[in-house]
Design a protein around this motif. Structure first.
Motif, PDB file in Angstrom:
ATOM      1  N   CYS A  75      13.747  59.690 -17.300  1.00 35.25           N
ATOM      2  CA  CYS A  75      13.471  59.741 -18.437  1.00 35.25           C
ATOM      3  C   CYS A  75      12.377  60.735 -19.443  1.00 35.25           C
ATOM      4  O   CYS A  75      12.168  61.545 -20.424  1.00 35.25           O
ATOM      5  CB  CYS A  75      13.620  58.099 -19.396  1.00 35.25           C
ATOM      6  N   PHE A  76      10.633  60.290 -18.972  1.00 39.25           N
ATOM      7  CA  PHE A  76       9.805  60.983 -18.767  1.00 39.25           C
ATOM      8  C   PHE A  76       9.752  62.481 -19.004  1.00 39.25           C
ATOM      9  O   PHE A  76       9.846  63.572 -19.612  1.00 39.25           O
ATOM     10  CB  PHE A  76       8.403  60.609 -18.847  1.00 39.25           C
ATOM     11  N   LYS A  77      10.350  62.636 -17.844  1.00 41.39           N
ATOM     12  CA  LYS A  77      10.808  64.617 -17.616  1.00 41.39           C
ATOM     13  C   LYS A  77      12.063  65.120 -17.669  1.00 41.39           C
ATOM     14  O   LYS A  77      11.992  66.167 -18.615  1.00 41.39           O
ATOM     15  CB  LYS A  77      11.556  64.497 -15.667  1.00 41.39           C
ATOM     16  N   ALA A  78      12.563  64.429 -18.916  1.00 44.30           N
ATOM     17  CA  ALA A  78      13.811  64.446 -19.416  1.00 44.30           C
ATOM     18  C   ALA A  78      13.762  65.090 -20.660  1.00 44.30           C
ATOM     19  O   ALA A  78      14.424  65.861 -21.396  1.00 44.30           O
ATOM     20  CB  ALA A  78      15.231  64.094 -19.336  1.00 44.30           C
ATOM     21  N   CYS A  79      12.918  64.603 -21.141  1.00 42.45           N
ATOM     22  CA  CYS A  79      12.370  64.651 -22.918  1.00 42.45           C
ATOM     23  C   CYS A  79      11.926  65.901 -22.776  1.00 42.45           C
ATOM     24  O   CYS A  79      10.856  65.904 -22.316  1.00 42.45           O
ATOM     25  CB  CYS A  79      11.541  63.403 -23.026  1.00 42.45           C
ATOM     26  N   PRO A  80      12.378  66.229 -23.451  1.00 42.15           N
ATOM     27  CA  PRO A  80      11.690  67.982 -24.119  1.00 42.15           C
ATOM     28  C   PRO A  80      10.704  68.211 -24.962  1.00 42.15           C
ATOM     29  O   PRO A  80      10.070  68.889 -25.322  1.00 42.15           O
ATOM     30  CB  PRO A  80      13.241  68.611 -24.659  1.00 42.15           C
TER      31      PRO A  80
ATOM     32  N   PRO B 148       5.241  56.194 -20.176  1.00 37.88           N
ATOM     33  CA  PRO B 148       5.188  54.402 -19.546  1.00 37.88           C
ATOM     34  C   PRO B 148       4.325  53.867 -20.509  1.00 37.88           C
ATOM     35  O   PRO B 148       2.859  53.688 -20.992  1.00 37.88           O
ATOM     36  CB  PRO B 148       4.273  54.916 -18.230  1.00 37.88           C
ATOM     37  N   ALA B 149       4.895  52.615 -20.278  1.00 38.84           N
ATOM     38  CA  ALA B 149       3.727  51.463 -21.649  1.00 38.84           C
ATOM     39  C   ALA B 149       3.270  50.926 -20.496  1.00 38.84           C
ATOM     40  O   ALA B 149       3.020  50.479 -19.250  1.00 38.84           O
ATOM     41  CB  ALA B 149       5.043  50.069 -21.939  1.00 38.84           C
TER      42      ALA B 149
ATOM     43  N   THR C 130       7.477  50.917 -17.753  1.00 38.83           N
ATOM     44  CA  THR C 130       8.759  51.351 -18.662  1.00 38.83           C
ATOM     45  C   THR C 130       8.567  52.229 -19.604  1.00 38.83           C
ATOM     46  O   THR C 130       7.750  52.191 -20.375  1.00 38.83           O
ATOM     47  CB  THR C 130       9.175  50.403 -19.214  1.00 38.83           C
ATOM     48  N   PRO C 131       9.760  52.629 -20.479  1.00 41.36           N
ATOM     49  CA  PRO C 131       9.468  54.097 -21.551  1.00 41.36           C
ATOM     50  C   PRO C 131       9.093  53.099 -22.188  1.00 41.36           C
ATOM     51  O   PRO C 131       9.957  52.077 -22.720  1.00 41.36           O
ATOM     52  CB  PRO C 131      10.694  54.990 -21.160  1.00 41.36           C
TER      53      PRO C 131
ATOM     54  N   GLY D 204      19.476  63.623 -27.146  1.00 41.67           N
ATOM     55  CA  GLY D 204      19.639  62.658 -25.854  1.00 41.67           C
ATOM     56  C   GLY D 204      19.594  63.014 -24.011  1.00 41.67           C
ATOM     57  O   GLY D 204      20.077  62.172 -23.126  1.00 41.67           O
ATOM     58  N   SER D 205      18.581  64.081 -24.379  1.00 38.13           N
ATOM     59  CA  SER D 205      18.747  63.584 -22.680  1.00 38.13           C
ATOM     60  C   SER D 205      17.671  63.236 -21.638  1.00 38.13           C
ATOM     61  O   SER D 205      17.999  62.649 -20.579  1.00 38.13           O
ATOM     62  CB  SER D 205      17.322  64.762 -22.720  1.00 38.13           C
ATOM     63  N   CYS D 206      17.186  62.335 -22.515  1.00 41.05           N
ATOM     64  CA  CYS D 206      16.318  60.660 -21.924  1.00 41.05           C
ATOM     65  C   CYS D 206      17.449  59.564 -21.309  1.00 41.05           C
ATOM     66  O   CYS D 206      17.821  59.186 -19.928  1.00 41.05           O
ATOM     67  CB  CYS D 206      15.428  60.590 -23.111  1.00 41.05           C
ATOM     68  N   ALA D 207      18.546  59.799 -22.127  1.00 37.74           N
ATOM     69  CA  ALA D 207      19.579  58.640 -21.691  1.00 37.74           C
ATOM     70  C   ALA D 207      21.054  59.423 -20.602  1.00 37.74           C
ATOM     71  O   ALA D 207      21.050  58.785 -20.021  1.00 37.74           O
ATOM     72  CB  ALA D 207      20.586  58.394 -22.955  1.00 37.74           C
TER      73      ALA D 207
END
Length: 170
Positions: free
Chosen positions: A47-52, A58-59, A72-73, A86-89
């Motif tokens: 999800c970190f990588k996908a977020c534009p 990370p927490a 966790t994110p 929605g990229s992260c999902a």
């Protein structure tokens, strides 16, 4: 003897467990219910990588060390606004982030006393920046329509005076 028995009973019933740590940061907008999220999230980082916009991190607060929350994110709107793309999902392989659940509002706006409009000065920066038109600057200050606000963070970025804080909705 009574104190010994009470101590034994408390330990047997789980009274000596460490208190549960709660995440005090906003989750990504597609996060499922917290206990399920923690059990499903594998901390893979997809999800970190996908977020534009690079809004997920990370927490890593010290209070999360050695807890299920660590790694966790969490959503960090300090340097950008969420477009809810929605990229992260879509990148989440475990279902901890779920598009079918629908977007969950993770933050709420709080306007501080340093707000220029609240002090009687002309300022429309947050109102102009809000894509949902949830913020209105009036002669009496600033009002927020919480039902319309989606917590994207645009207003906080626009405020040059640092008067807008996004508070995680827990």
């Amino acid at each position: 003897m009574t104190h010994f028995f009470c101590r034994w009973l408390t330990q047997a019933l789980g009274g000596s467990r460490k208190p549960e740590v709660v995440c005090h940061e906003a989750r990504p907008p597609w996060a499922i219910e917290e206990s399920q999220f923690l059990s499903l999230c594998s901390r893979c980082g997809e999800c970190f990588k996908a977020c534009p916009n690079g809004l997920l991190k990370p927490a890593n607060q010290p209070e999360y060390d050695d807890t299920p929350i660590a790694g966790t994110p969490v959503l960090d709107l300090a340097c950008g606004q969420c477009s809810y793309c929605g990229s992260c999902a879509r990148a989440c392989p475990t279902g901890a982030l779920d598009l079918q659940l629908g977007r969950q509002v993770q933050t709420r706006v709080r306007i501080e006393a340093s707000c220029q409009a609240r002090q009687g000065f002309y300022c429309l920066l947050c109102e102009d920046a809000c894509p949902q038109q949830a913020i209105k600057a009036t002669a009496d200050g600033v009002s927020i329509n919480m039902a319309a606000c989606d917590g994207c963070g645009a207003c906080g970025l626009a405020c040059l005076h640092g008067a807008i804080t996004l508070i995680p909705q827990l």
